[in-house]
Design a protein around this motif. Structure first.
Motif, PDB file in Angstrom:
ATOM      1  N   ARG A 190       0.789  -1.243   0.000  1.00  9.80           N
ATOM      2  CA  ARG A 190       0.000   0.000   0.000  1.00  9.80           C
ATOM      3  C   ARG A 190       0.825   1.299   0.000  1.00  9.80           C
ATOM      4  O   ARG A 190       0.258   2.380   0.117  1.00  9.80           O
ATOM      5  CB  ARG A 190      -0.972   0.026   1.183  1.00  9.80           C
ATOM      6  CG  ARG A 190      -1.991  -1.097   1.163  1.00  9.80           C
ATOM      7  CD  ARG A 190      -3.223  -0.778   1.968  1.00  9.80           C
ATOM      8  NE  ARG A 190      -4.153  -1.899   2.010  1.00  9.80           N
ATOM      9  CZ  ARG A 190      -4.991  -2.209   1.023  1.00  9.80           C
ATOM     10  NH1 ARG A 190      -5.029  -1.469  -0.055  1.00  9.80           N
ATOM     11  NH2 ARG A 190      -5.783  -3.244   1.127  1.00  9.80           N
ATOM     12  N   HIS A 192       2.676   2.714  -2.451  1.00  6.58           N
ATOM     13  CA  HIS A 192       2.414   3.519  -3.647  1.00  6.58           C
ATOM     14  C   HIS A 192       0.993   4.076  -3.622  1.00  6.58           C
ATOM     15  O   HIS A 192       0.744   5.192  -4.091  1.00  6.58           O
ATOM     16  CB  HIS A 192       2.637   2.688  -4.906  1.00  6.58           C
ATOM     17  CG  HIS A 192       4.079   2.383  -5.167  1.00  6.58           C
ATOM     18  ND1 HIS A 192       4.709   1.282  -4.664  1.00  6.58           N
ATOM     19  CD2 HIS A 192       5.022   3.060  -5.876  1.00  6.58           C
ATOM     20  CE1 HIS A 192       5.979   1.280  -5.047  1.00  6.58           C
ATOM     21  NE2 HIS A 192       6.195   2.338  -5.780  1.00  6.58           N
ATOM     22  N   GLU A 193       0.082   3.297  -3.091  1.00  6.95           N
ATOM     23  CA  GLU A 193      -1.301   3.751  -2.991  1.00  6.95           C
ATOM     24  C   GLU A 193      -1.385   4.976  -2.069  1.00  6.95           C
ATOM     25  O   GLU A 193      -2.076   5.952  -2.380  1.00  6.95           O
ATOM     26  CB  GLU A 193      -2.150   2.601  -2.428  1.00  6.95           C
ATOM     27  CG  GLU A 193      -3.631   2.850  -2.454  1.00  6.95           C
ATOM     28  CD  GLU A 193      -4.405   1.758  -1.709  1.00  6.95           C
ATOM     29  OE1 GLU A 193      -3.785   0.832  -1.156  1.00  6.95           O
ATOM     30  OE2 GLU A 193      -5.637   1.864  -1.668  1.00  6.95           O
ATOM     31  N   ASP A 196       0.130   7.953  -3.792  1.00  5.98           N
ATOM     32  CA  ASP A 196      -0.780   8.399  -4.846  1.00  5.98           C
ATOM     33  C   ASP A 196      -1.963   9.179  -4.278  1.00  5.98           C
ATOM     34  O   ASP A 196      -2.387  10.196  -4.835  1.00  5.98           O
ATOM     35  CB  ASP A 196      -1.287   7.143  -5.577  1.00  5.98           C
ATOM     36  CG  ASP A 196      -1.819   7.454  -6.947  1.00  5.98           C
ATOM     37  OD1 ASP A 196      -1.239   8.319  -7.607  1.00  5.98           O
ATOM     38  OD2 ASP A 196      -2.820   6.845  -7.342  1.00  5.98           O
TER      39      ASP A 196
END
Lengths: 339, 334
Positions: A190, A192-193, A196
Motif C-alpha cells: 500500500r 504507492h497507494e 498516490d
C-alpha cells in the motif's frame, strides 16, 4: 500569492505509522534497533490490566508465552519518541464492563506513563466498537483504530481508522483465520497507494522476532527492515513517518485552523492564524503552512510568529516555502524577503 | 582467450523484460467480455478467462444444469461466440474447476473453441492441491490457484499463484483494493504477478471477488506506472510456457573467439502450441562488438540492444539441437 495549511506536517505527501498490539518485550531487542536505524517512532497498543506481566488471556495465541512491557519500559521508549495507545483493560468482550474496559483502562495507562492516552485500538473484532463508542469522550479518546487493511484518507473519520497488517505469511496451510488462501507479506504493501492518494498508512503487527510465534500476525526483523526500507525508498523524503498520536493531533489542528487577514506586499506577507475548537487531548499543537510566492527568491524569507522566530523552515524551492510552528489562535505570522 | 562465462544467457522473461504481469477472470461471466476486454485492448494487455464449458451462454443459478444457486444469480455465462472473440483479441481460455465436472471437460472445450485448453482454475489453494494429480492426468498443464504472492522467475511449478485484485475478507481483518498490489516487489525481484478477479461490472455483486471497470483500469495504469516498458504483459499461459521452456532449456557447446560465438540449445520441454516456443537470449560478448550479426542455421536475424551496456537481445523459436552463431560484423569487415 497563495497560502494553504499543509495536508501533512512539514508539507509531506503522505503519512506513515506503525503500531504494535500487546507491546511484548521482544520488541525492545528486535524492533527498536530497526526503528532507530530508520528513524521511525513506534506506537505500543497496551492492555492496561497486565503491564509488565506475562500474558494471561487464555484465548490468546501468546497466553503464558509472552510478557507485556512494564510502565518503565514504556516510559523508556517514549523518551525515544514512541507513544502508547489503549487496547482495553482485559482484551475481552467490551460488551461486559465497558466502563472499565474503556475509561478505567485509559486512566490506568495514563498514570503508568504520565501522559494522556488519546488513541483506542479495538480488541478483537469490529463489534467491540458499539459498546466502546459511548465512553470514548469520557475517556478522552480522540481516535479509534479498526483492523481494516486500507489506506486512511488525508481527512479520515477518526473514529474508524484502518490499519494494515504486517506479517510473515497467513492463510492455509498455517492458519486460515481470515482467508481461503495463503498470503505472503509484501513489504511495499500500500505504499504507492498512499503516495498516490496522499493518505496515511498505519501498519499493525504484534511481535517482531526471528522465529515468530504467530507468523500470520507477527513479523520478523528482516520483514520490518524491508518494510522501512521500502517506506524510505518509495517516500524519497516525501513521507511523514510519525507515531499516530502526533498525526491525529495534526489532523485535528489542521481541521481547527484557518488563515485570515492576509496582507501581501512586494517583499512582505502577513496573516493571522485562527483556531476553532481544538480537543483537550491534542498534545502537539503545530501547524504547517505552504506559501507560494509570486517572486522567485534565492534565500528563504524570514518567518516571524508574533514577532519571534518560532517557525521551522521545512522546505524552500525558490518560490514555495513550507514552515511549521507551535500554533495558537490569534497569532500573527509575517514573512519578509529581499530580492 | 575466449571466456564463455556469462557470454550467453536466457532472459528471465520474454524480450528481456524485467518482470511479468498477467490477469485472469474466473467463472467466465459475460460482463467480463463486455467491460474488461475494452480496457485490456486500450492497455495492450491480453487477458485469460476461465469457464465452465457446459454452462456457456446459460444463466447463473440455472439449477436445471445441476449447479447450485450462487451470488451471481441473474448473471450470465459468456457465450461461445464471445469466447471466440476474446481468443481473437489475444486472450487465452481455461476451464474453471467444478467438483461435478467430467474429466473430459478440457477436450470438450478444446473441440468447441478449436484451440488448445491447458489451464484449470481453482477457487482456493486447498482444492488446487487436492486435485493436482487428477487435473494433470486430464491434460491440464497449468493449475491456477489462489495464493497471494509473486511467482518467482526460477520456480519449477505447474501451480500458478494468483493474487486477488479485489478482496475483503471477513472481520477482524478486511483487505481493500490496492491498485499497486505486488507490482513494486515484482519489479525488485523480477517476479511474475498474476491477478485474479471474478466479475468486472459497474456494480460488483461480491466485493470479495469483483471489481469495477474503473478499478481494473486503475490497476492497469499502476502496472504501466511501475513497470514502464520493462513489464511483460501477457496471458498467464504464455508466461508459464516461457518460464517452463526457459527452465528446461540449456545452452550447450558454447565456443567462440573474439569475433564469433556459437552454441547449441538442449530443449526438453518445448510447448507444442505456437508461439510459445520462443525464448529471448541475452548476449554479452564483453569485447566491444559494435554490430553483431545473428545466424540461426543459414538465416541472418536482427539483434536489439539489451538493457545493460554492451549486451544484445534476440528472441527465437527454440528447438532441441538448434545451432546459433553470433558474428562480429564490423570486426569482419575491418
Amino acid at each position: 500569492m497563495k497560502l494553504e495549511i499543509c495536508r501533512w506536517k512539514r508539507g509531506r505527501a503522505f503519512a506513515y505509522s506503525i503500531t504494535y498490539d500487546e507491546g511484548f518485550v521482544e520488541l525492545i531487542d528486535y524492533a527498536l534497533p530497526i526503528h532507530r536505524k530508520y528513524q521511525v517512532p513506534g506506537h505500543l497498543v497496551m492492555m492496561a490490566g497486565q503491564l509488565g506481566r506475562m500474558r494471561d488471556v487464555p484465548s490468546s495465541t501468546y497466553h503464558n508465552l509472552r510478557r507485556h512491557m512494564s510502565a518503565g519500559q514504556l516510559r523508556d521508549l517514549m523518551q525515544e519518541g514512541w507513544s502508547v495507545g489503549n487496547h482495553s483493560m482485559t482484551h475481552g468482550d467490551l460488551n461486559r464492563d465497558t466502563y472499565t474496559e474503556v475509561v478505567v483502562s485509559n486512566k490506568v495507562l495514563e498514570e503508568a506513563i504520565g501522559q494522556p492516552v488519546t488513541l483506542f485500538h479495538l480488541p478483537g473484532a469490529d463489534f467491540s466498537f458499539a459498546p466502546a463508542a459511548r465512553y470514548l469522550d469520557e475517556a478522552g479518546i480522540l481516535a479509534v483504530f479498526f483492523t481494516d487493511d486500507r489506506v486512511n484518507g488525508h481527512d479520515p473519520d477518526l473514529l474508524g481508522l484502518g490499519r494494515t497488517l504486517l506479517y510473515v505469511i497467513e492463510g492455509e496451510p498455517l492458519c486460515s483465520l481470515y482467508d481461503p488462501f495463503p498470503r505472503v507479506y509484501d513489504p511495499y504493501h500500500r505504499l504507492h497507494e498512499a503516495l498516490d492518494a496522499g493518505g496515511w498508512i498505519v501498519d499493525y503487527t504484534h511481535s517482531i522476532e526471528p522465529e515468530p510465534l504467530a507468523p500470520w500476525k507477527d513479523g520478523t526483523p528482516e520483514i520490518l527492515e524491508a518494510r522501512f526500507d521500502c517506506l524510505r525508498r518509495v517516500g524519497n523524503g516525501q513521507e511523514w513517518a510519525a507515531e499516530p498520536q502526533e498525526i491525529v493531533d495534526y489532523i485535528l489542528m489542521r481541521r481547527a485552523a484557518s488563515v485570515k487577514s492576509i496582507q501581501a506586499e512586494v517583499d512582505h506577507l502577513k496573516f493571522r492564524l485562527e483556531l476553532g475548537h481544538v480537543p483537550a487531548g491534542v498534545k502537539c499543537q503545530e501547524i504547517s503552512v505552504r506559501a507560494q510566492l509570486d517572486a522567485t527568491l534565492t534565500h528563504p524569507p524570514v518567518v516571524l510568529v508574533d514577532g519571534e522566530p518560532r517557525a521551522t523552515i521545512d522546505n524552500f524551492t525558490g518560490n514555495t516555502l513550507v514552515f511549521t510552528w507551535p500554533a495558537k489562535s490569534g497569532q500573527w505570522v509575517e514573512l519578509y524577503w529581499k530580492e | 582467450m575466449f571466456d564463455p562465462n556469462g557470454t550467453v544467457r536466457i532472459a528471465p522473461w520474454k524480450d528481456g523484460k524485467r518482470f511479468a504481469y498477467s490477469i485472469t477472470y474466473d467463472e467466465g461471466l459475460v460482463e467480463t467480455a463486455g467491460f474488461a476486454w475494452r480496457i485490456h485492448r486500450d492497455y495492450g494487455i491480453p487477458g485469460h478467462i476461465n469457464v465452465f464449458p457446459h454452462m456457456l451462454g446459460k444463466l447463473v443459478g440455472d439449477t436445471s444444469a445441476g449447479f447450485l444457486q450462487s451470488l451471481w444469480n441473474l448473471q450470465k455465462y459468456a457465450e461461445l461466440e464471445q469466447l471466440q472473440f476474446l481468443l481473437h483479441q489475444g486472450w487465452t481460455i481455461g476451464c474453471q474447476f467444478h467438483p461435478d465436472e467430467r474429466a473430459t471437460v478440457r477436450l470438450d472445450l478444446e473441440k468447441m473453441l478449436a484451440s488448445p485448453i491447458r489451464s484449470l482454475a481453482f477457487p482456493d489453494f486447498k482444492t488446487c492441491q487436492a486435485n493436482q494429480e487428477v487435473a494433470q492426468q486430464a491434460g491440464f498443464r497449468w493449475l491456477l490457484a489462489l495464493y497471494d504472492d509473486l511467482n518467482a522467475q526460477d520456480e519449477h511449478s505447474h501451480i500458478i499463484k494468483r493474487s486477488p485484485l479485489y478482496h475483503r475478507g471477513p472481520a477482524p481483518v478486511r483487505f481493500a483494493y490496492d491498485p499497486y498490489r505486488l507490482l513494486a516487489s515484482g519489479w525488485d525481484r523480477g517476479g511474475w504477478v498474476v491477478d485474479v478477479v471474478r466479475l468486472v461490472d459497474r456494480y460488483p455483486l461480491d466485493p470479495a471477488r469483483d471489481c469495477t471497470p474503473a478499478e481494473l483500469e486503475r490497476r492497469f495504469k499502476a502496472v504501466r506506472e511501475i513497470g514502464g516498458d520493462q513489464v511483460w504483459t501477457a496471458s498467464p499461459e504464455a508466461v508459464a510456457a516461457y518460464r517452463a521452456l526457459r527452465l528446461s532449456t540449456q545452452v550447450q557447446g558454447l565456443t567462440g573467439t573474439d569475433q564469433e560465438i556459437s552454441y547449441t540449445l538442449a530443449a526438453t520441454d518445448r510447448d507444442d502450441f505456437q508461439p510459445w516456443d520462443e525464448l529471448t537470449f541475452v548476449v554479452n560478448p564483453r569485447i566491444g562488438w559494435a554490430s553483431p550479426r545473428l545466424m540461426v542455421g543459414e538465416n541472418i536475424l536482427p539483434l536489439q540492444p539489451g538493457l545493460e551496456p554492451g549486451t544484445w537481445l534476440f528472441t527465437h523459436q527454440v528447438a532441441d539441437g538448434l545451432q546459433i552463431r553470433l558474428v562480429n560484423e564490423s570486426g569482419r569487415s575491418a
